[in-house]
Design an enzyme around this catalytic site. Structure first.
Site, PDB file in Angstrom:
ATOM      1  N   LYS A  55      -2.335   1.680   8.404  1.00 36.42           N
ATOM      2  CA  LYS A  55      -2.451   1.323   6.986  1.00 36.42           C
ATOM      3  C   LYS A  55      -3.492   2.213   6.312  1.00 36.42           C
ATOM      4  O   LYS A  55      -3.281   2.729   5.212  1.00 36.42           O
ATOM      5  CB  LYS A  55      -2.884  -0.139   6.837  1.00 36.42           C
ATOM      6  CG  LYS A  55      -1.771  -1.137   7.076  1.00 36.42           C
ATOM      7  CD  LYS A  55      -2.289  -2.556   7.231  1.00 36.42           C
ATOM      8  CE  LYS A  55      -1.173  -3.454   7.736  1.00 36.42           C
ATOM      9  NZ  LYS A  55      -1.584  -4.777   8.165  1.00 36.42           N
ATOM     10  N   GLN A  99      -5.921  -9.134   8.424  1.00 38.70           N
ATOM     11  CA  GLN A  99      -4.939  -8.895   9.477  1.00 38.70           C
ATOM     12  C   GLN A  99      -4.762 -10.140  10.342  1.00 38.70           C
ATOM     13  O   GLN A  99      -5.731 -10.754  10.782  1.00 38.70           O
ATOM     14  CB  GLN A  99      -5.390  -7.691  10.331  1.00 38.70           C
ATOM     15  CG  GLN A  99      -4.388  -7.244  11.374  1.00 38.70           C
ATOM     16  CD  GLN A  99      -3.085  -6.723  10.781  1.00 38.70           C
ATOM     17  OE1 GLN A  99      -3.062  -6.167   9.701  1.00 38.70           O
ATOM     18  NE2 GLN A  99      -1.985  -6.923  11.492  1.00 38.70           N
ATOM     19  N   ASP A 122      -0.731  -9.111   0.489  1.00 37.71           N
ATOM     20  CA  ASP A 122       0.153  -9.572   1.562  1.00 37.71           C
ATOM     21  C   ASP A 122       1.074 -10.686   1.068  1.00 37.71           C
ATOM     22  O   ASP A 122       2.042 -11.036   1.754  1.00 37.71           O
ATOM     23  CB  ASP A 122      -0.681 -10.125   2.726  1.00 37.71           C
ATOM     24  CG  ASP A 122      -0.712  -9.185   3.923  1.00 37.71           C
ATOM     25  OD1 ASP A 122       0.257  -8.425   4.094  1.00 37.71           O
ATOM     26  OD2 ASP A 122      -1.697  -9.233   4.672  1.00 37.71           O
TER      27      ASP A 122
END
Ligand code: GUN
Length: 296
Positions: A55, A99, A122
């Site tokens: 990322k 994450q 997200d």
């Protein structure tokens, strides 16, 4: 001989989307705005480390600011919440990503709820999940958004189709079911969600016009479980031991590709299918967040 299936590679899709994103980054730069993405990584899950590094690399390549906060596995809930609070207030950060999975001592619901919904790239915050359920999405979770982008790119319509999704996670199965069933040109499907307690899984998978596997079990979907002519999207990225590989493992999907592919009209490969799309959609969401937050 049945025709060869169409291989739904994510790479050309990601490439063409990134070209569009590049234009948006340039436009923002002209106004003095650089989209900023912060990733919070707690602990040392090897797959998470690989994702987060990728990322960061791809965000920088596109001209985004990218910051990764690597916290030790024993970090307390209060410490994570404090960091997120600081990132919520930091005007150079437009997207915040925590994450998953998080270590056991951390409550992922409380942590995900603490992310400013306007920076929730997200799409995991209940606010954004709620908007998605109402058909008014703000940020769509990246893997489902990537799957839709692949289907669109290859001209695979979901309208009126029976889509069977394996897995009901917050990351993939649940948001994907909402997206595919909503009233939209890229939805309007009849959706079945199967999960670990579904009885006679193979009965359901054989009904699918489009089968989407997101269960995290290597090669679980076999040829007997699909009907002739199905479209298969394999979200699984599983490490299986392989002494012939330098790393000692290789990546395989949830679908036994060699056995299932001949029965399909189209199928995503693993790796190189859905995988490349997830980070692209994350970058897209971060750029959207920067545009919105800077009043563009
Ligand atoms: N873990 C596996 N997939 C994802 C994802 O898309 N986002 C985050 N934050 N964690 C993940």
């Amino acid at each position: 001989m049945p025709a060869e299936p169409l291989i739904l590679s994510g790479k050309p899709v990601a490439k063409s989307l990134k070209q569009e994103l590049q234009t948006r980054v340039t436009r923002l730069a002209e106004r003095g705005v650089q989209p900023g993405l912060a990733a919070v990584l707690v602990g040392e899950n090897p797959a998470s480390q690989v994702y987060v590094a990728s990322k960061e690399r791809q965000a920088r390549k596109l001209g985004l600011k990218s910051v990764v906060y690597k916290l030790p596995a024993d970090t307390s809930q209060a410490q994570v919440l404090q960091l997120i609070e600081e990132l919520n207030r930091d005007s150079s950060i437009h997207g915040i990503l925590v994450q998953l999975p998080l270590p056991a001592q951390l409550d992922s619901d409380i942590i995900l709820n603490s992310v400013d919904p306007d920076k929730d790239v997200d799409g995991f915050h209940p606010w954004n999940m709620g908007l998605l359920a109402l058909g008014k999405p703000a940020f769509v979770p990246c893997t489902p958004a990537g799957i839709l982008a692949i289907l669109k790119h290859y001209g695979i319509s979901t309208v009126g189709k029976h889509v069977v999704i394996l897995g009901r996670s917050r990351i993939v199965g649940t948001p994907l079911a909402l997206l595919l069933s909503r009233k939209s040109e890229h939805g309007n499907a009849t959706v079945t969600i199967c999960h670990s307690v579904t009885t006679d899984l193979a009965y359901h998978t054989r009904q699918a016009d489009i089968l989407i596997a997101a269960i995290g079990k290597p090669h679980m979907i076999t040829a007997e479980m699909v009907k002739e002519g199905v479209v298969v999207v394999d979200v699984g990225i599983n490490r299986v031991p392989d002494s012939e590989q330098e790393k000692g493992y290789r990546l395989v999907g949830d679908v036994n590709f060699a056995a299932v592919a001949p029965k399909t009209t189209a199928i995503t490969p693993v790796p190189g299918g859905v995988g490349p799309m997830t980070i692209t959609m994350l970058l897209a969401n971060t750029i959207t967040a920067a545009e919105r937050l800077s009043g563009y």
